[in-house]
Design an enzyme around this catalytic site. Structure first.
Site, mmCIF file in Angstrom:
data_model
loop_
_atom_site.group_PDB
_atom_site.id
_atom_site.type_symbol
_atom_site.label_atom_id
_atom_site.label_comp_id
_atom_site.label_asym_id
_atom_site.label_seq_id
_atom_site.Cartn_x
_atom_site.Cartn_y
_atom_site.Cartn_z
ATOM 1 N N ARG A 32 70.242 6.579 29.670
ATOM 2 C CA ARG A 32 70.488 6.145 31.054
ATOM 3 C C ARG A 32 71.734 6.801 31.627
ATOM 4 O O ARG A 32 71.758 7.180 32.800
ATOM 5 C CB ARG A 32 70.607 4.611 31.085
ATOM 6 N N ARG B 110 50.847 7.469 23.190
ATOM 7 C CA ARG B 110 51.420 6.189 23.633
ATOM 8 C C ARG B 110 50.981 5.867 25.058
ATOM 9 O O ARG B 110 50.773 6.763 25.881
ATOM 10 C CB ARG B 110 52.955 6.250 23.494
ATOM 11 N N SER C 55 58.843 -5.073 29.275
ATOM 12 C CA SER C 55 59.189 -3.731 28.802
ATOM 13 C C SER C 55 60.325 -3.171 29.647
ATOM 14 O O SER C 55 60.192 -3.021 30.859
ATOM 15 C CB SER C 55 57.969 -2.800 28.887
ATOM 16 N N ASP D 85 63.104 -3.653 18.649
ATOM 17 C CA ASP D 85 63.314 -2.526 17.733
ATOM 18 C C ASP D 85 63.714 -2.995 16.326
ATOM 19 O O ASP D 85 63.863 -2.171 15.418
ATOM 20 C CB ASP D 85 64.369 -1.567 18.309
ATOM 21 N N LYS E 226 54.387 1.545 19.469
ATOM 22 C CA LYS E 226 55.708 2.192 19.400
ATOM 23 C C LYS E 226 55.545 3.600 18.816
ATOM 24 O O LYS E 226 54.444 4.136 18.824
ATOM 25 C CB LYS E 226 56.663 1.322 18.565
ATOM 26 N N ARG F 131 53.780 -0.108 14.229
ATOM 27 C CA ARG F 131 54.796 -0.627 13.298
ATOM 28 C C ARG F 131 54.313 -1.852 12.527
ATOM 29 O O ARG F 131 54.844 -2.143 11.452
ATOM 30 C CB ARG F 131 56.101 -0.928 14.056
HETATM 31 C C1 S3P Z 1 63.845 0.986 25.273
HETATM 32 C C2 S3P Z 1 63.039 -0.087 25.443
HETATM 33 C C3 S3P Z 1 62.144 -0.608 24.395
HETATM 34 C C4 S3P Z 1 62.543 -0.104 23.025
HETATM 35 C C5 S3P Z 1 62.840 1.357 23.014
HETATM 36 C C6 S3P Z 1 63.956 1.700 23.994
HETATM 37 C C7 S3P Z 1 64.679 1.425 26.413
HETATM 38 O O1 S3P Z 1 60.814 -0.220 24.666
HETATM 39 O O2 S3P Z 1 61.541 -0.398 22.087
HETATM 40 O O3 S3P Z 1 63.250 1.761 21.719
HETATM 41 O O4 S3P Z 1 65.614 2.227 26.224
HETATM 42 O O5 S3P Z 1 64.409 0.982 27.536
HETATM 43 P P1 S3P Z 1 59.881 -1.082 25.666
HETATM 44 O O6 S3P Z 1 60.664 -1.256 26.879
HETATM 45 O O7 S3P Z 1 58.662 -0.259 25.930
HETATM 46 O O8 S3P Z 1 59.560 -2.346 24.922
#
Ligand code: S3P
Length: 435
Positions: free
Chosen positions: A30, A128, A173, A322, A349, A353
């Site tokens: 980000r 994905r 998410s 995670d 993922k 997993r």
């Molecule tokens: C993340 C959000 C999560 C996480 C990923 C990183 C992020 O995924 O599992 O490792 O940086 O926004 P989801 O938002 O798809 O659950």
């Protein structure tokens, strides 16, 4: 990715010492993305130099952003932001590698930029689900499509001005939420996004600190389009999700005491702490402070004389999203049956997993039942070393490495170089703590 590596790990007598995990992956993505969209020069300190965030950095460079490493300081980058409307059309396909965060977040930006972009990724990322971003972006008026009737990458985007919308996410998410927040920046009004459960909020915090007009009320985020972002100075904390592996190691291995320093403890990320507390873990958070708008602490963690089983349901999943693989490992050492349900997201993922942990922990001797949405693990099993597979998934490789510390004999982890996705140097760091 370097050549597939095979790593052998012996049962540990104790884990002792101090460690600083690598910088946070989510915040690194980000910081580079948002600084690229800001007006002026930003500094990002302690950026995670691992494969996933490097994919984001390369993508922003392909979009015309000048990003250079500070001369004397490792992992510090100076980013000349282009403003929301200063990106340029990439001359080639953008390869997001293994990184879902890169692909999903950048799609939100590109949907509002008036040029053509094509996004692809590695074998895992190309399987994905992307309908979760393509469908709502289309509702905002975006010209975006994906392979197999919008299900998968590659994704093709012809950006244009977007319409604000109200949208409720079917699944919690942070990647989808962040994608739509970024698209909201390119829309003509207020975009409102509601999630069923709270997912990580790094996007909301960082955009707010950069001057975006963004508000959060409960599970709803509202973002005003067309507000400028101001350049920022961000220090990335250590990644809680990487720290969780060492915490779990310290809990399971006898006579252990580990200090894990400078770790981000954003409450949307730390469901793992609540879960291990309920399992009977002994840990404390010291020196709690604020770093660039994120709470940070040093974590002291020691052996848990007895771990208890727990039941984990859907509501908790986003805050441990995670940590599922490492929680499965802890559950295999806990008294009784641990159930984790409402976790079907784990199937999509970097690998499936649920399937991966069922099959590999069974190889180490654990008793496990698999459900479509989770897992039940009978704990207190004596794990024994064996040859296990990572499925090319960094968190599976690291979780199995921690399981190996508690398994009799030696465990071999195949295809272990994938740890470089989020934690280059993981095995060296583990060796330092491992007596
Ligand atoms: C993340 C959000 C999560 C996480 C990923 C990183 C992020 O995924 O599992 O490792 O940086 O926004 P989801 O938002 O798809 O659950």
């Amino acid at each position: 990715m370097p050549q597939m590596k095979r790593v052998k790990i012996k049962k540990a007598k104790s884990l002792k010492g101090e460690t600083v995990p690598p910088p946070d992956k989510s915040i690194s993505h980000r910081a580079v993305m948002f600084a690229s969209l800001a007006e002026g020069k930003s500094i990002v300190r302690n950026f995670l130099m691992a494969e996933d965030p490097i994919s984001t950095m390369n993508a922003m460079r392909m979009l015309g952003v000048e990003i250079r490493e500070a001369k004397s300081k490792k992992s510090e980058f100076i980013i000349n932001g282009k403003g929301l409307h200063g990106l340029k059309e990439p001359v080639d396909v953008i390869n997001c590698g293994n990184s879902g965060t890169t692909m999903r977040l950048i799609s939100g930006i590109l949907a509002g930029n008036p040029f053509l972009s094509v996004l692809t990724g590695d074998d895992s990322l190309r399987q994905r689900p992307m309908a979760r971003i393509i469908k709502p972006l289309k509702e905002m008026g975006a010209d975006i499509s994906g392979r197999a009737e919008d299900k998968y990458p590659p994704i093709v985007i012809k950006g244009k001005r977007l319409k604000a919308m109200d949208y409720t996410l079917p699944v919690a998410s942070a990647q989808v939420k962040s994608c739509l927040i970024l698209a909201g920046l390119y829309s003509d009004g207020i975009t409102s996004i509601t999630e069923p459960h709270k997912s990580r909020d790094h996007t909301e915090r960082m955009l707010k600190s950069m001057g975006a007009s963004i508000g959060v009320e409960g599970l709803t985020v509202k973002i005003h389009g067309s507000t400028k972002l101001t350049a920022c100075d961000i220090t990335v904390p250590a990644d809680f999700s990487s720290a969780a592996f060492f915490m779990a190691g310290a809990l399971m291995v006898p006579d252990s005491e580990v200090v894990i320093k400078d770790v981000g403890i954003n409450p949307t990320r730390t469901g793992f702490l609540e879960v291990i507390k309920n399992m009977g873990a002994g840990f404390s958070l010291e020196n709690v402070r604020d770093v660039s708008g994120e709470p940070v602490a040093d974590i002291y963690c020691r052996t848990a004389p007895r771990l208890k089983s727990v039941k984990i349901g859907r509501k908790t999943i986003p805050s441990i999203i995670d940590e599922f693989p490492i929680l499965c490992v802890l559950a295999s050492r806990a008294d009784g049956i641990t159930e984790i349900r409402g976790a079907e997201e784990l199937r999509v993922k970097e690998s499936d997993r649920i399937k991966a942990m069922v099959s590999e922990l069974k190889k180490l001797g654990a008793e496990i039942e698999e459900f479509p949405d989770g897992i039940a693990i009978k704990g207190q099993m004596d794990l024994r070393g064996n040859v296990v597979e990572s499925y090319g998934d960094h968190r599976i490789a690291m979780a199995l490495s921690i399981a190996a510390l508690a398994a009799d004999g030696t465990t071999t982890i195949n295809n272990a170089s994938c740890v470089d996705i989020s934690f280059p140097g993981f095995f060296e760091e583990l060796r330092k703590l491992h007596a």
